[in-house]
Every structure is written in structure tokens, then in C-alpha cells.
Design a protein around this motif. Structure first.
Motif, PDB file in Angstrom:
ATOM      1  N   PRO A 208       0.829  -1.209   0.000  1.00 64.96           N
ATOM      2  CA  PRO A 208       0.000   0.000   0.000  1.00 64.96           C
ATOM      3  C   PRO A 208       0.862   1.257   0.000  1.00 64.96           C
ATOM      4  CG  PRO A 208       0.153  -0.880   2.215  1.00 64.96           C
ATOM      5  CD  PRO A 208       0.872  -1.858   1.329  1.00 64.96           C
ATOM      6  N   SER A 210       0.297   5.617   1.082  1.00 64.63           N
ATOM      7  CA  SER A 210      -0.636   6.627   1.586  1.00 64.63           C
ATOM      8  C   SER A 210      -0.119   8.028   1.316  1.00 64.63           C
ATOM      9  CB  SER A 210      -0.874   6.443   3.086  1.00 64.63           C
ATOM     10  OG  SER A 210      -1.517   5.208   3.343  1.00 64.63           O
ATOM     11  N   SER A 268      -0.151   1.562   5.093  1.00 63.70           N
ATOM     12  CA  SER A 268      -1.589   1.337   4.939  1.00 63.70           C
ATOM     13  C   SER A 268      -2.348   2.542   5.487  1.00 63.70           C
ATOM     14  CB  SER A 268      -2.003   0.081   5.706  1.00 63.70           C
ATOM     15  OG  SER A 268      -1.833   0.296   7.107  1.00 63.70           O
ATOM     16  N   HIS A 269      -3.676   2.526   5.334  1.00 64.35           N
ATOM     17  CA  HIS A 269      -4.477   3.648   5.853  1.00 64.35           C
ATOM     18  C   HIS A 269      -4.401   3.721   7.376  1.00 64.35           C
ATOM     19  CE1 HIS A 269      -7.302   0.298   6.307  1.00 64.35           C
ATOM     20  NE2 HIS A 269      -8.011   1.044   7.151  1.00 64.35           N
ATOM     21  N   ALA A 272      -0.990   5.294   8.135  1.00 62.75           N
ATOM     22  CA  ALA A 272      -1.044   6.705   7.753  1.00 62.75           C
ATOM     23  C   ALA A 272      -1.831   7.523   8.784  1.00 62.75           C
ATOM     24  CB  ALA A 272      -1.675   6.851   6.371  1.00 62.75           C
ATOM     25  N   LEU A 303      -6.162  12.445   4.462  1.00 59.41           N
ATOM     26  CA  LEU A 303      -5.309  11.358   3.970  1.00 59.41           C
ATOM     27  C   LEU A 303      -6.090  10.416   3.075  1.00 59.41           C
ATOM     28  CD1 LEU A 303      -5.576   8.343   5.621  1.00 59.41           C
ATOM     29  CD2 LEU A 303      -4.932   9.841   7.491  1.00 59.41           C
ATOM     30  N   ALA A 304      -5.355   9.853   2.128  1.00 61.06           N
ATOM     31  CA  ALA A 304      -5.925   8.870   1.212  1.00 61.06           C
ATOM     32  C   ALA A 304      -4.908   7.754   1.032  1.00 61.06           C
ATOM     33  CB  ALA A 304      -6.254   9.507  -0.132  1.00 61.06           C
ATOM     34  N   SER A 305      -5.392   6.513   0.930  1.00 60.27           N
ATOM     35  CA  SER A 305      -4.501   5.352   0.850  1.00 60.27           C
ATOM     36  C   SER A 305      -4.919   4.439  -0.287  1.00 60.27           C
ATOM     37  CB  SER A 305      -4.519   4.575   2.173  1.00 60.27           C
ATOM     38  OG  SER A 305      -4.162   5.408   3.257  1.00 60.27           O
ATOM     39  N   THR A 306      -3.941   3.795  -0.890  1.00 62.17           N
ATOM     40  CA  THR A 306      -4.232   2.912  -2.017  1.00 62.17           C
ATOM     41  C   THR A 306      -4.849   1.590  -1.573  1.00 62.17           C
ATOM     42  OG1 THR A 306      -1.963   2.032  -1.950  1.00 62.17           O
ATOM     43  CG2 THR A 306      -2.379   3.892  -3.423  1.00 62.17           C
ATOM     44  N   ASP A 307      -4.732   1.252  -0.290  1.00 59.47           N
ATOM     45  CA  ASP A 307      -5.389   0.020   0.156  1.00 59.47           C
ATOM     46  C   ASP A 307      -6.886   0.240   0.387  1.00 59.47           C
ATOM     47  OD1 ASP A 307      -4.898   1.626   2.350  1.00 59.47           O
ATOM     48  OD2 ASP A 307      -4.635  -0.042   3.738  1.00 59.47           O
ATOM     49  N   ALA A 321      -7.362  13.119  -1.110  1.00 55.60           N
ATOM     50  CA  ALA A 321      -6.733  13.633   0.106  1.00 55.60           C
ATOM     51  C   ALA A 321      -7.107  15.096   0.330  1.00 55.60           C
ATOM     52  CB  ALA A 321      -5.215  13.481   0.004  1.00 55.60           C
ATOM     53  N   GLN A 338      -9.861  10.887   7.169  1.00 57.51           N
ATOM     54  CA  GLN A 338      -9.406   9.909   6.183  1.00 57.51           C
ATOM     55  C   GLN A 338     -10.443   9.749   5.091  1.00 57.51           C
ATOM     56  OE1 GLN A 338      -9.070   5.330   6.760  1.00 57.51           O
ATOM     57  NE2 GLN A 338      -7.053   6.186   7.249  1.00 57.51           N
TER      58      GLN A 338
END
Length: 348
Positions: A208, A210, A268-269, A272, A303-307, A321, A338
């Protein structure tokens, strides 16, 4: 800021293997090669390329044969005059010299000038042997040719050194165009490029990634009330505190005025969110003193996460984000939000 300079093409100029070998080889090794050629070409006991002093260069004791030969060579100052002494034992000046009449019994000596790019004398080629030699015109020409090769090697070494310096300067100039001059963070183009690179790397590695979008809450008001200089000083200290909360390989960049992007590869989120909370608390705990009054600074973070948001491109991840940051601002200062799929308050 912690991106490797290789991520922005800032490594030393890629060169062919021949040039790489030239750069890698030590100057002493290059000179030693010519000395070996001289020994073989003229069938002598030793050959020196002397830049004024060769004693101590071998690393042997002063009683070694090589060091005695070097000491004898050093008694001759660098000179543009070509010196050929076919038999030292028959020479009025050197017949009684300790290295001629005694150990190591040097009999033959030649000195030939070597010039630099500017035409000035820089070294001398020295030949020594333990038996007399007839040094004819053909051998003089061969020694002159060897001297020219040494001169070209010296010129090439100078060019290579200049090339290395130019590459270093070029690397510094390229880096300067990617760094915010006030804060020392990556600037907007650099941090966005960092995000793209890390997203590709993490996707290939199945990890992941973030992104934190951070806004300093009170800076705009402080700038309007107390001026740009004071606000910038506060930003510098704030950036230092943010850096203390992230890893060395995380990337921190100034996105726009008082907004910052933080790229967290492999996070990961959940990780993050923990990082964002650590940043929020660190900033809040350090008050700034302005005109003898303590002011508590805060930040909002989206925040933004790819997972959570899979298969999104960098621009969309930044947008997510940023929307989370706007939601944090609406919720009040000193807030972390988030971005979650389908979350109503993500809409601007």
C-alpha cells in the motif's frame, strides 16, 4: 524530504564503461603503468614519473633499493633540460656519490621533461639502471613518445576531473530546481513526481501507499497580522517538526503556500492515520511565542490510501486527500480526516 536523488534523474551522468574505468582508476595507478612500460621498453631497473619527489611513494623503508633509487632521482630538480648520463661511475660529479660508489651501485641515469596543458614543466621521466647504457637517438625518440603519452594522460585526467565537477554542478542545479528554497522540502512538481514514482513502485511490490494532505491552520492569519518573515520562520520550524514524525524515506513537499503533501510508501491507511495523528499532536504541543504571547498552532490533515482507494491514479489520490482535508477544515482546526469510499462528507 527523503526522496532519493535517483528518483529525479539526478545521479551522476551515465557514461560508457571506458569513461567509468578512467574515473574509477586512481592517479597513482595510471602513473605506475607508464613506469612499468618505461622499465620494459628501455630494459632498465626502474622508471619514475617524478613530479618533484618520489621518495616515500613506494611505502618501503629508506634502506630498500627502490627508495635508494627514488632518493637519487630526487637529487635532480625538475628541469626542461634532457639529462643523459651513460655511466655515472665515469662522471666527474657522480662517480663518488654514495648510491653510485656504494649500494645500490647506480650506473645509468636519464631525465626527460614532461609538460602540462599550459606548456609548463610539470614532471620528468627518469630512467635508472645498474649498468652503463648507450642511449642513442632512437631511444631518445622512444622516450619522447613515452613522455607525450604521459602528457596526454595528465591532460585526460584533468578533463575527467573537470567533467566530474561539471556533473556535480549540474546535479546540484537540477536539485535546486526541485527544492523549495525557504523550507528545503520538495516543491510541487517534485512531490507530485515522487507520488507517481512511489505509487508505481508500491503497486509492483504489492504494497500500500498513503498520501497526507496537510494545511497549517493559523499561518494565513499570522502572515496577515505579523508579516511574511515571521510566518515563514514559523513554517520552517513546523516543517522540522513534521520531519521528526516521518521516516527518512518518506517524501515531504510544499504543494501550495501553506499546504504540504507527505508521501508514505508502504503505509496502509491505519499506519497513515497513526502518522497523521503523531504530526497533529507534535505541532499542537509546540507553541510559538509572538510578542511575548504563546500561540498554539494546529494543522488539519486529509489522507488517502491505495489500500482503500485501489487502482486510482496520482491525481485522483491527491484529489481524495484534498477533499478529506476540506472535510477536516469544516470540522474545525486540529483535525484529521481519512478519505473513505462513498463517504458523504467527501463531497466538496
Amino acid at each position: 524530504m527523503s526522496l532519493n536523488s535517483t528518483d529525479f534523474g539526478l545521479t551522476t551522468l551515465q557514461v560508457n564503461s571506458g569513461f567509468s574505468k578512467i574515473l574509477a582508476e586512481k592517479f597513482e595507478a595510471k602513473i605506475a603503468r607508464f613506469e612499468r612500460v618505461g622499465m620494459g621498453l628501455f630494459s632498465v631497473a626502474n622508471c619514475f614519473v617524478s613530479f618533484g619527489r618520489v621518495t616515500g611513494r613506494s611505502g618501503l623503508t629508506e634502506h630498500s633499493i627502490t627508495e635508494m633509487e627514488a632518493a637519487f632521482s630526487d637529487e635532480f630538480p625538475l628541469s626542461e633540460e634532457i639529462v643523459v648520463i651513460s655511466d655515472l661511475s665515469a662522471h666527474h660529479e657522480f662517480a663518488q656519490h654514495r648510491f653510485v660508489s656504494g649500494v645500490p651501485s647506480i650506473r645509468f641515469f636519464v631525465s626527460f621533461p614532461v609538460y602540462g596543458q599550459d606548456g609548463k614543466l610539470v614532471a620528468c621521466l627518469r630512467l635508472l639502471d645498474y649498468k652503463p647504457h648507450i642511449f642513442d637517438d632512437e631511444q631518445r625518440l622512444l622516450l619522447a613518445d613515452l613522455a607525450v603519452l604521459v602528457e596526454r594522460e595528465l591532460a585526460l585526467s584533468a578533463v575527467c576531473q573537470n567533467q566530474v565537477e561539471l556533473m556535480k554542478q549540474n546535479r546540484r542545479l537540477k536539485r535546486d530546481t526541485l527544492v523549495d528554497p525557504l523550507l528545503g522540502t520538495w516543491n510541487k512538481p517534485a512531490i507530485v513526481r515522487s507520488l507517481r514514482l512511489e505509487m508505481e513502485r508500491c503497486a509492483k511490490a504489492g504494497k500500500p501507499m498513503s498520501l497526507l494532505f496537510l494545511l497549517a491552520d493559523q499561518i494565513t492569519e499570522l502572515r496577515a497580522k505579523h508579516g511574511t518573515v515571521l510566518a515563514d520562520q514559523i513554517l520552517v520550524r513546523m516543517v522540522s517538526r513534521i520531519r521528526s514524525c516521518i521516516r527518512p524515506f518518506d517524501a515531504l513537499g510544499r504543494f501550495d503556500n501553506d499546504q504540504f503533501l507527505i508521501v508514505l510508501p508502504g503505509a496502509s491507511h491505519l499506519v497513515a492515520m497513526a502518522v497523521a495523528e503523531r504530526i497533529r499532536l507534535t505541532i499542537k504541543m509546540h507553541s510559538e511565542w509572538i510578542e511575548n504571547a504563546g500561540i498554539s498552532l494546529t494543522v488539519c490533515i486529509g489522507l488517502a490510501s491505495t489500500d482503500v482507494h485501489r487502482d486510482e491514479d496520482p491525481e485522483i489520490l491527491i484529489s481524495l486527500a484534498e477533499k478529506a482535508l476540506l472535510s477536516a477544515k469544516r470540522a474545525g482546526n486540529n483535525t484529521v480526516v481519512q478519505a473513505m469510499p462513498g463517504q458523504p462528507d467527501m463531497m466538496i
